[in-house]
Write a protein that holds these residues in place. Structure first.
Motif, PDB file in Angstrom:
ATOM      1  N   THR A  84       0.835  -1.207   0.000  1.00 10.48           N
ATOM      2  CA  THR A  84       0.000   0.000   0.000  1.00 10.48           C
ATOM      3  C   THR A  84       0.868   1.256   0.000  1.00 10.48           C
ATOM      4  O   THR A  84       0.583   2.220  -0.720  1.00 10.48           O
ATOM      5  N   LEU A  85       1.927   1.241   0.812  1.00 10.02           N
ATOM      6  CA  LEU A  85       2.841   2.381   0.866  1.00 10.02           C
ATOM      7  C   LEU A  85       3.523   2.597  -0.487  1.00 10.02           C
ATOM      8  O   LEU A  85       3.640   3.744  -0.960  1.00 10.02           O
ATOM      9  N   GLU A  89       3.215   5.938  -2.953  1.00  9.44           N
ATOM     10  CA  GLU A  89       4.373   6.683  -3.441  1.00  9.44           C
ATOM     11  C   GLU A  89       4.377   6.743  -4.969  1.00  9.44           C
ATOM     12  O   GLU A  89       4.711   7.779  -5.561  1.00  9.44           O
ATOM     13  N   ALA A  90       4.009   5.636  -5.604  1.00  6.72           N
ATOM     14  CA  ALA A  90       3.966   5.613  -7.065  1.00  6.72           C
ATOM     15  C   ALA A  90       2.890   6.558  -7.599  1.00  6.72           C
ATOM     16  O   ALA A  90       3.098   7.263  -8.597  1.00  6.72           O
ATOM     17  N   THR A  91       1.726   6.603  -6.921  1.00  9.04           N
ATOM     18  CA  THR A  91       0.652   7.501  -7.342  1.00  9.04           C
ATOM     19  C   THR A  91       1.056   8.949  -7.182  1.00  9.04           C
ATOM     20  O   THR A  91       0.786   9.790  -8.052  1.00  9.04           O
ATOM     21  N   ALA A  92       1.714   9.264  -6.049  1.00 14.39           N
ATOM     22  CA  ALA A  92       2.161  10.637  -5.820  1.00 14.39           C
ATOM     23  C   ALA A  92       3.201  11.057  -6.848  1.00 14.39           C
ATOM     24  O   ALA A  92       3.186  12.186  -7.358  1.00 14.39           O
ATOM     25  N   LYS A  93       4.106  10.159  -7.192  1.00 18.26           N
ATOM     26  CA  LYS A  93       5.124  10.462  -8.195  1.00 18.26           C
ATOM     27  C   LYS A  93       4.491  10.686  -9.561  1.00 18.26           C
ATOM     28  O   LYS A  93       4.883  11.611 -10.293  1.00 18.26           O
ATOM     29  N   LEU A  97       4.590  14.160 -11.897  1.00 18.38           N
ATOM     30  CA  LEU A  97       5.048  14.161 -13.285  1.00 18.38           C
ATOM     31  C   LEU A  97       3.982  14.693 -14.235  1.00 18.38           C
ATOM     32  O   LEU A  97       4.277  15.413 -15.188  1.00 18.38           O
ATOM     33  N   SER A  98       2.726  14.341 -13.973  1.00 19.78           N
ATOM     34  CA  SER A  98       1.644  14.782 -14.855  1.00 19.78           C
ATOM     35  C   SER A  98       1.366  16.271 -14.725  1.00 19.78           C
ATOM     36  O   SER A  98       0.846  16.904 -15.646  1.00 19.78           O
ATOM     37  N   SER A  99       1.705  16.855 -13.566  1.00 15.26           N
ATOM     38  CA  SER A  99       1.459  18.272 -13.356  1.00 15.26           C
ATOM     39  C   SER A  99       2.528  19.157 -14.005  1.00 15.26           C
ATOM     40  O   SER A  99       2.323  20.359 -14.189  1.00 15.26           O
TER      41      SER A  99
END
Length: 344
Positions: A84-85, A89-93, A97-99
Motif C-alpha cells: 500500500t505504501l 508513493e507511485a501515485t504521488a510520483k 510528473l503529470s502536473s
C-alpha cells in the motif's frame, strides 16, 4: 493429493521468472540447501506416524496448522501495508510528473507487454542444482525399494535406512559450504547478503528436517512449514510459494513411496485424488497469477496460504477428534505402537 498438486504447480513454475529479479521464480540454491534435509525428515516422520497414536497426531496437526496460519496471516498484513505504501508513493510520483509542463513528447510506439514467463524454459532451469536434487531423490527411492525386501527392524533394514543420512547431509554440506564461501548465493533474499553465516545455514537445515518430520508424521506437505519460513526470511511471496512447492514435490513423492510400501493408503483413491489435485492446481495457478497481476499485490498469495492452512486445521482436526472420540467410546488401545511389530 499433495504430490499431484506439487507436480502440476512445479510444471507451471518452471517457465516463470522472478517478479523483480533476473532469475527463475524457483530459487534453486535455496531448494538445494533445504530439500535433502526435508527428505531425510520425511523418512523419520513416516516411522513416527506408525508409532504415534492417532490422538497425538491430531493434536500436533492442529497446533502446527494454527501456528503457521497465524504467522502467515500476520506476514500477509505486513506485506499488504508495504505494498500500500509503495502504491501511494507511485501515485504521488505520477501526479507530480503529470502536473509538470511537457515540452516535447516522443511519437507513440508499439510496446510489447512485459511477460512473467522466460523466453526458454531450458534456460530458466538451473540444471546443475536440479541434477543434485534429482540425485538425492533417486538415492532415497533406491534405498526405500531395497528396504522393502528386508525384514522390518532387521540389521540390513536399519543399515539401508541409515544410508539416507550421508546422502542428504553430504549434498546439504556441499551447498552450505558454497553459500558460506560466497561461491553461491540465495539470490531471492531481500537483504542481498552474499555470504551466509554458519549459524544461519544450520537454522535452515534444522527447519528443513523439522518440516520433513512433520510432513511425514502428519501426512501434510512440507510447504505448510517451509512457505511461512521462507516468508520470514524475507523472500518474495511468489518465490517462497514456488520454491517450497518445488522442494515439496520431491519430499511428498518419497513419502508416497514409503506409505505405499507400508500399505498405509488405498491406491485407487490415491490415484483419483492425485489426478483431481493435478488439474485443480493448474487452474489455481492461472487464476492466482491473473488476480496478482490485476491487484498488483503479491500478498494475495500469503492470505490464500493462511486461509487454506486454517481451513485444514479445522477440517482435519475435526475428523481426527471424531475418530479419537469413537475409539474412546469403544475402549480401544490409544497408546504408542511398536514399529518393529507393524504388519505391512
Amino acid at each position: 493429493m499433495i504430490t499431484g498438486a506439487a507436480l502440476s504447480t512445479v510444471y507451471c513454475n518452471l517457465k516463470l521468472k522472478h517478479p523483480t529479479l533476473d532469475m527463475p521464480v524457483i530459487d534453486y540454491d535455496l531448494a538445494l540447501l533445504i530439500q535433502p534435509m526435508l527428505m531425510l525428515g520425511v523418512s523419520i516422520g513416516v516411522i513416527c506416524n506408525v508409532i504415534f497414536p492417532d490422538w497425538l497426531v491430531t493434536v500436533l496437526l492442529i497446533i502446527l496448522f494454527l501456528f503457521t496460519s497465524s504467522k502467515s496471516f500476520l506476514k500477509g498484513v505486513e506485506t499488504w501495508k508495504k505494498e500500500t505504501l509503495i502504491k501511494r508513493e507511485a501515485t504521488a510520483k505520477q501526479a507530480r510528473l503529470s502536473s509538470e509542463e511537457v515540452v516535447y513528447t516522443l511519437p507513440p510506439t508499439e510496446t510489447k507487454p512485459l511477460s512473467d514467463e522466460a523466453e526458454s524454459i531450458w534456460k530458466n532451469i538451473y540444471w546443475k542444482e536440479f541434477a543434485f536434487l534429482a540425485f538425492v531423490w533417486v538415492a532415497f527411492l533406491g534405498l526405500q525399494v531395497a528396504k522393502n525386501y528386508m525384514a522390518i527392524c532387521s540389521s540390513w533394514y536399519w543399515v539401508l535406512s541409515s544410508l539416507q543420512i550421508p546422502v542428504s547431509v553430504g549434498v546439504t554440506m556441499y551447498q552450505a559450504v558454497g553459500l558460506a564461501q560466497g561461491k553461491r548465493v540465495i539470490s531471492s533474499r531481500a537483504n542481498k547478503q552474499t555470504n551466509q553465516k554458519a549459524h544461519q545455514l544450520l537454522v535452515y537445515c534444522f527447519f528443513g528436517i523439522t518440516a520433513g518430520v512433520l510432513a511425514g508424521l502428519l501426512g501434510v506437505g512440507g510447504g505448510t512449514i517451509m512457505g511461512p519460513l521462507f516468508l520470514e526470511l524475507g523472500i518474495h511471496p511468489q518465490v517462497s510459494s514456488a520454491t517450497a512447492t518445488f522442494a515439496m514435490m520431491f519430499s511428498s513423492s518419497i513419502a508416497v513411496v514409503e506409505y505405499y510400501l507400508l500399505n498405509r493408503f488405498p491406491v485407487p483413491y490415491a490415484l483419483f485424488f492425485t489426478g483431481v489435485a493435478f488439474f485443480a492446481a493448474i487452474i489455481g495457478q492461472r487464476v492466482a497469477r491473473k488476480v496478482i497481476n490485476l491487484l498488483g499485490r503479491a500478498s494475495f498469495i500469503i492470505f490464500i496460504l493462511s486461509s487454506l492452512i486454517f481451513v485444514s486445521a479445522i477440517s482435519l482436526g475435526g475428523v481426527g477428534i471424531a475418530k479419537t472420540s469413537q475409539k474412546m467410546a469403544q475402549h480401544e488401545y490409544m497408546g504408542f505402537d511398536s514399529f518393529c511389530k507393524y504388519d505391512a
